[in-house]
Enzyme design. Structure first.
Site, PDB file in Angstrom:
ATOM      1  N   THR A 139      42.936  -1.533  -5.963  1.00 40.60           N
ATOM      2  CA  THR A 139      43.665  -2.660  -5.371  1.00 40.60           C
ATOM      3  C   THR A 139      44.720  -3.222  -6.327  1.00 40.60           C
ATOM      4  OG1 THR A 139      42.124  -4.304  -6.224  1.00 40.60           O
ATOM      5  CG2 THR A 139      41.602  -3.328  -4.081  1.00 40.60           C
TER       6      THR A 139
ATOM      7  N   THR B 206      39.111   9.029   3.626  1.00 40.87           N
ATOM      8  CA  THR B 206      40.263   9.471   4.401  1.00 40.87           C
ATOM      9  C   THR B 206      40.130  10.949   4.744  1.00 40.87           C
ATOM     10  OG1 THR B 206      41.673   7.840   3.310  1.00 40.87           O
ATOM     11  CG2 THR B 206      42.785   9.658   4.414  1.00 40.87           C
TER      12      THR B 206
ATOM     13  N   GLU C 293      42.938   3.558  -3.681  1.00 38.18           N
ATOM     14  CA  GLU C 293      43.266   4.092  -5.014  1.00 38.18           C
ATOM     15  C   GLU C 293      43.363   2.980  -6.057  1.00 38.18           C
ATOM     16  OE1 GLU C 293      44.109   7.743  -5.943  1.00 38.18           O
ATOM     17  OE2 GLU C 293      42.631   7.589  -4.357  1.00 38.18           O
TER      18      GLU C 293
ATOM     19  N   GLN D 185      44.835  -6.143  -7.557  1.00 40.97           N
ATOM     20  CA  GLN D 185      44.188  -6.885  -8.643  1.00 40.97           C
ATOM     21  C   GLN D 185      43.660  -5.951  -9.735  1.00 40.97           C
ATOM     22  OE1 GLN D 185      43.622  -7.257  -5.352  1.00 40.97           O
ATOM     23  NE2 GLN D 185      44.643  -9.225  -5.045  1.00 40.97           N
TER      24      GLN D 185
ATOM     25  N   GLY E 118      62.540 -10.851  13.893  1.00 40.32           N
ATOM     26  CA  GLY E 118      62.010 -11.738  14.919  1.00 40.32           C
ATOM     27  C   GLY E 118      61.210 -11.013  15.982  1.00 40.32           C
TER      28      GLY E 118
ATOM     29  N   GLY F 198      33.375  -1.348  -4.140  1.00 36.35           N
ATOM     30  CA  GLY F 198      34.777  -1.705  -3.978  1.00 36.35           C
ATOM     31  C   GLY F 198      35.667  -0.890  -4.890  1.00 36.35           C
TER      32      GLY F 198
ATOM     33  N   ASP G  47      45.593   8.967 -12.558  1.00 36.20           N
ATOM     34  CA  ASP G  47      46.904   9.027 -13.203  1.00 36.20           C
ATOM     35  C   ASP G  47      47.885   9.862 -12.389  1.00 36.20           C
ATOM     36  OD1 ASP G  47      45.788   7.539 -15.206  1.00 36.20           O
ATOM     37  OD2 ASP G  47      45.571   9.199 -16.612  1.00 36.20           O
TER      38      ASP G  47
ATOM     39  N   SER H 136      48.885   6.640 -17.856  1.00 33.29           N
ATOM     40  CA  SER H 136      47.928   5.753 -17.174  1.00 33.29           C
ATOM     41  C   SER H 136      48.523   4.375 -16.919  1.00 33.29           C
ATOM     42  CB  SER H 136      46.648   5.618 -18.005  1.00 33.29           C
ATOM     43  OG  SER H 136      45.953   6.834 -18.056  1.00 33.29           O
TER      44      SER H 136
END
Length: 405
Positions: free
Chosen positions: A384, A170, A382, A386, A358, A143, A256, A332
């Site tokens: 997540t 990618t 790159e 979290q 809508g 992950g 970075d 960083s």
């Protein structure tokens, strides 16, 4: 001192990128969203145009290959500059106003190219000129925790032998080379992780399959395996030395520089949603008045103003992170802050614009639903949301990864 106004020196580049996005990318956006895995042939001409302009130096720094720290960026007099990194994020944001997936599909403008620009030495930069590089980091089971990479690279004479599997690469099928992250010694952990440039025609490299995705469908995303894949030692990017004191710092230097680029993608996609939503609201008789407090306007207008303010914060953080790289300042923390903010804002803005509009937002008659699908990946790859929050918290609190998990 940093000035977060858009630099006048980049005005022409930004305008050119916007015109390309509006006249070349936006018109074919829906076509290639529906034709998943089909290569957008129109990009060949656009890529050739960008290459030609870059060769003249007229738009130095445009695109992913511009992300490199300039040794002459800040001199002893304290002067600062708005250089290639800032040009890159601003031009990428404009291109993603047109279409994020098509920008990711652009030859020689992928995240692999930005990785090369970030860590390759001068000789490698010249040798790899003109290559189109995918970037292979993620593995099954790892992950966002890049430090736990299990793909190995073992030195055998003047070659490295690479074995492992990478997922969600990618441009993994279309690119002519792949930047592969691998460990030289599992026992040394993070410090032994290095990146290699591997040619796509190299024996032992195999594209196993392409993934079907929620968004960015015009961009091919591949699973690639490496089986006794032999790579010349000279294709290890940067220094081959393992420095246990610096740990993961060498590999993280890539992030970075690339995280502000991903933030730029989110900023551009969100801006597209805001622009179209404002127009659709006006057509429906809802006016967004910038001279009146939000609480005195309609609920739709107040929501729009909140979204736009949030977007502005993401853009400024993106520019700050790129500006710091241009001026050789450690960034960083700022790169992770920009990525975290822009990734969240991108998803929030695009989905909220669908809500505000809508049925027009939810149908394929407009591109709002597509932008909502496209933007989610920008909060994931790159690193997540979290992971970015963890990085920011560790740096602000002065804690190690072992102390704050």
């Amino acid at each position: 001192m940093i000035n977060l106004e858009t630099p006048k020196k980049h005005a022409t580049l930004i305008d050119q990128a916007h015109q390309l996005a509006m006249n070349m990318l936006r018109p074919i956006s829906r076509k290639y969203d529906r034709a998943e895995h089909s290569y957008p042939k129109e990009l060949d001409m656009l890529a050739a145009l960008i290459d030609g302009v870059s060769e003249t130096g007229a738009s130095s720094g445009a695109g992913a290959s511009g992300v490199r720290r300039d040794a002459s960026a800040a001199d002893d007099t304290g002067k600062v500059r708005n250089g290639a990194n800032l040009a890159s994020v601003l031009s990428v944001a404009e291109m993603c106003w047109g279409d994020t997936a098509l920008l990711l599909s652009m030859p020689r403008q992928g995240l692999g190219n930005s990785a090369i620009a970030s860590v390759a030495n001068e000789e490698q930069l010249e040798r790899y000129r003109g290559t189109w590089a995918a970037m292979a980091i993620t593995e099954p089971g790892t992950g966002s925790d890049s430090a736990n990479i299990t793909t190995t690279a073992v030195l055998d004479g003047d070659e490295y032998v690479i074995n492992g599997e990478k997922i969600y690469v990618t441009s993994g099928e279309r690119a002519d080379s792949v930047v592969v992250w691998a460990t030289l010694d599992k026992e040394l952990g993070r410090a032994a992780i290095k990146s290699f440039l591997v040619r796509k025609d190299n024996p032992g490299l195999k594209v196993e399959r392409l993934e079907h995705k929620l968004g960015i469908r015009a961009s091919d995303t591949a699973v690639i395996t490496f089986t006794d894949c032999r790579v010349p030692a000279e294709d290890l990017l940067g220094s081959p030395e393992i420095d246990t004191k610096s740990g993961f710092a060498g590999a993280m230097a890539t992030f970075d520089n690339t995280r502000p680029l991903v933030a730029a993608m989110a900023v551009g996609c969100a801006r597209a949603s805001l622009d179209l939503t404002r127009d659709l609201l006006e057509q429906a008789g809802v006016e967004v008045d910038y001279d009146r407090p939000a609480q005195s306007q309609s609920a739709a207008a107040a929501t729009f103003l909140r979204l736009e303010a949030d977007w502005e914060g993401a853009k400024l953080l993106m520019m700050q992170a790129a500006w710091m790289a241009d001026n050789r300042k450690p960034n960083s923390l700022e790169a992770s802050m920009a990525k975290a903010k822009a990734g969240r804002v991108g998803s929030d803005v695009t989905l909220s614009c669908v809500q505000l509009c809508g049925t027009l937002g939810y149908s394929e008659g407009e591109l709002l639903e597509k932008w909502a699908r496209d933007s989610k990946i920008l909060d994931i790859f790159e690193g997540t949301q979290q992971i970015q929050q963890l990085i920011v918290a560790r740096r602000v609190l002065g804690l190690t990864s072992a102390e704050l998990r």
